[in-house]
Scaffold this motif. Structure first.
Motif, PDB file in Angstrom:
ATOM      1  N   LYS A 160       7.721   1.935  -0.829  1.00  0.00           N
ATOM      2  CA  LYS A 160       6.634   0.069  -1.431  1.00  0.00           C
ATOM      3  C   LYS A 160       6.964  -1.040  -0.585  1.00  0.00           C
ATOM      4  O   LYS A 160       8.253  -0.517  -0.559  1.00  0.00           O
ATOM      5  CB  LYS A 160       6.409   0.469  -2.982  1.00  0.00           C
ATOM      6  CG  LYS A 160       5.960  -0.560  -3.000  1.00  0.00           C
ATOM      7  CD  LYS A 160       5.550  -0.208  -4.692  1.00  0.00           C
ATOM      8  CE  LYS A 160       4.830  -1.962  -5.457  1.00  0.00           C
ATOM      9  NZ  LYS A 160       4.937  -1.656  -6.770  1.00  0.00           N
ATOM     10  N   ASN A 161       6.233  -1.412   0.601  1.00  0.00           N
ATOM     11  CA  ASN A 161       6.715  -2.608   0.481  1.00  0.00           C
ATOM     12  C   ASN A 161       5.095  -3.076  -0.010  1.00  0.00           C
ATOM     13  O   ASN A 161       4.414  -3.049   0.940  1.00  0.00           O
ATOM     14  CB  ASN A 161       6.314  -1.999   2.490  1.00  0.00           C
ATOM     15  CG  ASN A 161       7.191  -3.385   2.751  1.00  0.00           C
ATOM     16  OD1 ASN A 161       7.472  -4.441   2.630  1.00  0.00           O
ATOM     17  ND2 ASN A 161       7.161  -2.913   4.478  1.00  0.00           N
ATOM     18  N   ASN A 162       5.303  -4.905  -0.041  1.00  0.00           N
ATOM     19  CA  ASN A 162       5.094  -5.557  -0.671  1.00  0.00           C
ATOM     20  C   ASN A 162       2.921  -5.058  -1.425  1.00  0.00           C
ATOM     21  O   ASN A 162       2.267  -4.857  -0.608  1.00  0.00           O
ATOM     22  CB  ASN A 162       4.060  -6.034   0.980  1.00  0.00           C
ATOM     23  CG  ASN A 162       5.463  -7.511   1.246  1.00  0.00           C
ATOM     24  OD1 ASN A 162       6.123  -7.409   0.964  1.00  0.00           O
ATOM     25  ND2 ASN A 162       4.807  -6.931   2.430  1.00  0.00           N
ATOM     26  N   ASP A 163       3.570  -4.002  -2.426  1.00  0.00           N
ATOM     27  CA  ASP A 163       2.410  -3.587  -3.077  1.00  0.00           C
ATOM     28  C   ASP A 163       1.841  -2.162  -2.182  1.00  0.00           C
ATOM     29  O   ASP A 163       0.518  -1.860  -2.673  1.00  0.00           O
ATOM     30  CB  ASP A 163       1.694  -4.301  -3.968  1.00  0.00           C
ATOM     31  CG  ASP A 163       2.142  -4.866  -4.855  1.00  0.00           C
ATOM     32  OD1 ASP A 163       3.333  -4.209  -5.339  1.00  0.00           O
ATOM     33  OD2 ASP A 163       2.123  -6.440  -4.761  1.00  0.00           O
ATOM     34  N   ILE A 164       1.609  -2.251  -0.975  1.00  0.00           N
ATOM     35  CA  ILE A 164       1.327  -1.037  -0.149  1.00  0.00           C
ATOM     36  C   ILE A 164       1.999   0.326  -0.225  1.00  0.00           C
ATOM     37  O   ILE A 164       3.461   0.394   0.018  1.00  0.00           O
ATOM     38  CB  ILE A 164       0.702  -1.528   1.094  1.00  0.00           C
ATOM     39  CG1 ILE A 164       0.275  -2.413   0.877  1.00  0.00           C
ATOM     40  CG2 ILE A 164       0.228  -0.708   1.914  1.00  0.00           C
ATOM     41  CD1 ILE A 164       0.142  -3.461   2.206  1.00  0.00           C
ATOM     42  N   TYR A 165       1.864   1.717  -0.579  1.00  0.00           N
ATOM     43  CA  TYR A 165       2.060   2.368  -0.475  1.00  0.00           C
ATOM     44  C   TYR A 165       2.385   2.959   1.036  1.00  0.00           C
ATOM     45  O   TYR A 165       0.726   3.327   1.631  1.00  0.00           O
ATOM     46  CB  TYR A 165       2.035   3.091  -1.047  1.00  0.00           C
ATOM     47  CG  TYR A 165       2.138   3.025  -2.678  1.00  0.00           C
ATOM     48  CD1 TYR A 165       3.643   3.337  -3.078  1.00  0.00           C
ATOM     49  CD2 TYR A 165       1.507   2.893  -3.678  1.00  0.00           C
ATOM     50  CE1 TYR A 165       4.011   2.626  -4.379  1.00  0.00           C
ATOM     51  CE2 TYR A 165       1.953   2.114  -4.738  1.00  0.00           C
ATOM     52  CZ  TYR A 165       2.719   1.819  -5.402  1.00  0.00           C
ATOM     53  OH  TYR A 165       3.485   2.149  -6.345  1.00  0.00           O
ATOM     54  N   TYR A 166       3.873   3.758   1.439  1.00  0.00           N
ATOM     55  CA  TYR A 166       3.608   3.715   3.043  1.00  0.00           C
ATOM     56  C   TYR A 166       4.497   5.603   2.748  1.00  0.00           C
ATOM     57  O   TYR A 166       5.293   5.664   1.838  1.00  0.00           O
ATOM     58  CB  TYR A 166       4.388   4.143   4.116  1.00  0.00           C
ATOM     59  CG  TYR A 166       3.518   2.186   3.902  1.00  0.00           C
ATOM     60  CD1 TYR A 166       2.719   2.369   5.031  1.00  0.00           C
ATOM     61  CD2 TYR A 166       4.398   0.229   3.804  1.00  0.00           C
ATOM     62  CE1 TYR A 166       2.368   0.942   5.433  1.00  0.00           C
ATOM     63  CE2 TYR A 166       3.132  -0.043   4.078  1.00  0.00           C
ATOM     64  CZ  TYR A 166       2.525  -0.245   4.828  1.00  0.00           C
ATOM     65  OH  TYR A 166       1.819  -1.515   5.677  1.00  0.00           O
ATOM     66  N   GLY A 167       3.659   6.319   3.258  1.00  0.00           N
ATOM     67  CA  GLY A 167       4.352   7.978   3.477  1.00  0.00           C
ATOM     68  C   GLY A 167       4.687   8.410   5.011  1.00  0.00           C
ATOM     69  O   GLY A 167       4.429   8.165   5.604  1.00  0.00           O
ATOM     70  N   LEU A 168       6.506   8.362   4.439  1.00  0.00           N
ATOM     71  CA  LEU A 168       7.680   8.921   6.180  1.00  0.00           C
ATOM     72  C   LEU A 168       6.883  10.180   6.044  1.00  0.00           C
ATOM     73  O   LEU A 168       7.755  10.740   5.835  1.00  0.00           O
ATOM     74  CB  LEU A 168       8.915   8.565   5.857  1.00  0.00           C
ATOM     75  CG  LEU A 168       8.797   6.905   5.695  1.00  0.00           C
ATOM     76  CD1 LEU A 168       8.589   6.110   4.760  1.00  0.00           C
ATOM     77  CD2 LEU A 168      10.226   6.449   6.246  1.00  0.00           C
ATOM     78  N   GLN A 169       6.984  10.409   7.617  1.00  0.00           N
ATOM     79  CA  GLN A 169       6.598  11.740   7.863  1.00  0.00           C
ATOM     80  C   GLN A 169       7.765  12.074   9.321  1.00  0.00           C
ATOM     81  O   GLN A 169       7.269  11.062  10.405  1.00  0.00           O
ATOM     82  CB  GLN A 169       4.903  12.121   8.853  1.00  0.00           C
ATOM     83  CG  GLN A 169       4.457  12.712   7.134  1.00  0.00           C
ATOM     84  CD  GLN A 169       2.964  13.848   7.769  1.00  0.00           C
ATOM     85  OE1 GLN A 169       2.277  12.880   8.871  1.00  0.00           O
ATOM     86  NE2 GLN A 169       3.007  14.083   7.233  1.00  0.00           N
ATOM     87  N   ASN A 170       8.240  13.052   9.241  1.00  0.00           N
ATOM     88  CA  ASN A 170       8.753  13.352  10.829  1.00  0.00           C
ATOM     89  C   ASN A 170       8.244  13.890  12.057  1.00  0.00           C
ATOM     90  O   ASN A 170       7.480  14.692  11.575  1.00  0.00           O
ATOM     91  CB  ASN A 170      10.438  14.155  10.448  1.00  0.00           C
ATOM     92  CG  ASN A 170      11.009  14.185   9.290  1.00  0.00           C
ATOM     93  OD1 ASN A 170      11.180  12.792   9.658  1.00  0.00           O
ATOM     94  ND2 ASN A 170      11.952  14.721   9.091  1.00  0.00           N
ATOM     95  N   THR A 171       8.008  13.346  12.986  1.00  0.00           N
ATOM     96  CA  THR A 171       7.165  13.905  14.639  1.00  0.00           C
ATOM     97  C   THR A 171       7.731  13.753  15.016  1.00  0.00           C
ATOM     98  O   THR A 171       9.388  13.227  15.305  1.00  0.00           O
ATOM     99  CB  THR A 171       6.167  12.932  14.826  1.00  0.00           C
ATOM    100  OG1 THR A 171       6.903  11.033  14.712  1.00  0.00           O
ATOM    101  CG2 THR A 171       5.082  12.480  12.992  1.00  0.00           C
ATOM    102  N   ASN A 172       7.528  14.239  16.854  1.00  0.00           N
ATOM    103  CA  ASN A 172       7.716  14.336  17.427  1.00  0.00           C
ATOM    104  C   ASN A 172       8.529  12.863  17.911  1.00  0.00           C
ATOM    105  O   ASN A 172       9.813  12.620  18.242  1.00  0.00           O
ATOM    106  CB  ASN A 172       6.986  15.076  18.959  1.00  0.00           C
ATOM    107  CG  ASN A 172       7.017  16.771  18.069  1.00  0.00           C
ATOM    108  OD1 ASN A 172       7.368  17.218  17.629  1.00  0.00           O
ATOM    109  ND2 ASN A 172       5.585  16.959  18.634  1.00  0.00           N
ATOM    110  N   LYS A 173       8.077  12.194  17.944  1.00  0.00           N
ATOM    111  CA  LYS A 173       8.821  10.994  18.402  1.00  0.00           C
ATOM    112  C   LYS A 173       9.249  10.287  17.280  1.00  0.00           C
ATOM    113  O   LYS A 173       9.775   9.106  17.515  1.00  0.00           O
ATOM    114  CB  LYS A 173       7.241   9.813  18.702  1.00  0.00           C
ATOM    115  CG  LYS A 173       6.335  10.042  19.328  1.00  0.00           C
ATOM    116  CD  LYS A 173       4.979   9.393  19.782  1.00  0.00           C
ATOM    117  CE  LYS A 173       4.145   9.854  20.998  1.00  0.00           C
ATOM    118  NZ  LYS A 173       3.072   9.178  21.153  1.00  0.00           N
TER     119      LYS A 173
END
Length: 140
Positions: A61-74
């Motif tokens: 959670k960052n500034n009341d916005i939720y983010y999902g973290l995914q592993n990618t090739n980059k």
């Protein structure tokens, strides 16, 4: 030589299955909120309203916005989550995942040992000479 090759092929296949079972994950059956998922700091499985399942390394959670973290090739990618499109959020059940992994690995190890014993027994039976009573082989 071909029997040994077949044995190695079988053992290689079973070891591949072991590695496959190690990657299995179990999630809690009770859905949680995004707030709880961000505090859990573990793998999260999100099901959207159109029944699409997405697995994230974790939710933050960052500034009341939720983010999902995914592993990618980059590397790790942050994806903004829209709460309106999320049906349920489930976090990783570490205890159940570890228990299932141990059970699967144990069962696979027992199967491998059993197959090796069976193969060796069958090979030994094939090498027994039943043709003569004196134990000597018949040259014909």
């Amino acid at each position: 030589m071909s029997k040994k090759y077949k044995n190695l092929k079988t053992i290689s296949f079973l070891l591949a299955i072991v590695f496959l079972f190690q990657s299995c994950k179990a999630y809690h059956s009770v859905p949680v909120s995004l707030e709880e998922a961000s505090k859990a700091n573990t793998l999260v499985k999100i099901t959207t309203l159109n029944n699409k399942k997405i697995i994230f390394k974790r939710v933050e959670k960052n500034n009341d916005i939720y983010y999902g973290l995914q592993n990618t090739n980059k590397g790790v990618t942050r994806i903004q989550l829209n709460e309106a499109t999320i049906e349920k959020v489930r976090v990783l059940n570490k205890r159940k995942s570890n228990t299932l992994t141990i059970i699967c690995l144990s069962a696979t190890a027992v199967t491998i040992v059993g197959l090796i014993l069976i193969i060796n027994t069958l090979n030994d039976i094939g090498n027994i000479d039943l043709g003569s009573s004196s134990g000597k082989t018949n040259p014909n």
